[in-house]
Design an enzyme around this catalytic site. Sequence first.
Site, PDB file in Angstrom:
ATOM      1  N   ASP A  56      -2.953   5.244  -5.609  1.00  0.00           N
ATOM      2  CA  ASP A  56      -3.746   5.638  -4.608  1.00  0.00           C
ATOM      3  C   ASP A  56      -2.707   6.369  -3.836  1.00  0.00           C
ATOM      4  O   ASP A  56      -1.556   5.936  -3.686  1.00  0.00           O
ATOM      5  CB  ASP A  56      -4.584   4.557  -3.812  1.00  0.00           C
ATOM      6  CG  ASP A  56      -5.587   4.127  -4.754  1.00  0.00           C
ATOM      7  OD1 ASP A  56      -6.343   4.984  -5.418  1.00  0.00           O
ATOM      8  OD2 ASP A  56      -6.210   2.882  -4.568  1.00  0.00           O
ATOM      9  N   TYR A 110       1.106  -4.524 -11.239  1.00  0.00           N
ATOM     10  CA  TYR A 110       1.111  -3.831  -9.861  1.00  0.00           C
ATOM     11  C   TYR A 110       1.815  -5.227  -8.742  1.00  0.00           C
ATOM     12  O   TYR A 110       1.490  -6.396  -9.138  1.00  0.00           O
ATOM     13  CB  TYR A 110      -0.239  -3.744  -9.303  1.00  0.00           C
ATOM     14  CG  TYR A 110      -0.613  -2.288  -9.722  1.00  0.00           C
ATOM     15  CD1 TYR A 110      -0.262  -1.136  -8.787  1.00  0.00           C
ATOM     16  CD2 TYR A 110      -1.318  -2.219 -10.991  1.00  0.00           C
ATOM     17  CE1 TYR A 110      -0.731   0.134  -9.263  1.00  0.00           C
ATOM     18  CE2 TYR A 110      -1.666  -0.892 -11.167  1.00  0.00           C
ATOM     19  CZ  TYR A 110      -1.466   0.158 -10.391  1.00  0.00           C
ATOM     20  OH  TYR A 110      -1.857   1.591 -10.887  1.00  0.00           O
TER      21      TYR A 110
END
Length: 270
Positions: A56, A110
């Site tokens: 993102d 992540y």
Amino acid sequence: MRAYRVAYDGGPYYGFQRQPDVTTVEDTILDALRALDVLGDDEDTPPGYAAAGRTDAGVSARAQTIAFEAPDWLTPAALNSELPTDVRAWASADAPEDFHATHDATSRTYTYYLYAPDASDKRAREALDALAGEHDFHNLTPDEDGTVRTLSTELDRDGPFLVVELTAGGFARQLVRRAVAVVAEIARGEATLDRVETVLSERALSGPAGVAPAPPEPLVLTDVRYPGVRFAVDDAAATSARDVFEQRQVEHARRARVADVLADCGDDTA
């Protein structure tokens, strides 16, 4: 087919994936390939091109992976010669001809650096343990399909930061940041552990009961695994990446120190 590891500071970019009228990491990489004559002016992408993930806006990466049919001379250092300094290729690997950087990844990791100096490590671990395993995470993503995922979780304390590590074969949109938001609520005492059970229930949550994503800037794509693909570090490219990001680290430390001084406004009555 060749695969490349790419690190980038996501702050200046509107995410990884190409979008019209805004600057993205993928656009930047493709512009570099065009400048190197690897990509023709009338081509959108090189043959076989794919990327491991679509981070993102504001999200950074240490191990984003792209792959395509590349000429032998296109080393990571050669690719860096046309990339801006905040996007650095640093390793590469020969891959099978049918390799696909998206579909062939067996896991993605992540790491979120949650600023939480006063939060409870114990409550954070309990929340992460409750989120681990196979669940339908439909309340932690805007996606309507592909919401069932199997999640592995890790937690470390690094000074004022809780370092939250989430690993899965793939992630629905915003799943990591919304999961971190739930962990933060519980770790800070704003919600009890029952919050996880509510989030994982079949009932759709919306409004005040819903989970908004945590900010994107502390999130980094830190690892992507491919069975049988061995990446070789390009020493010159890796040195370039370290130099660039260490300098950014110094700049951010300076800004933080100045902010510390400004935060003392009103303390000096002399």
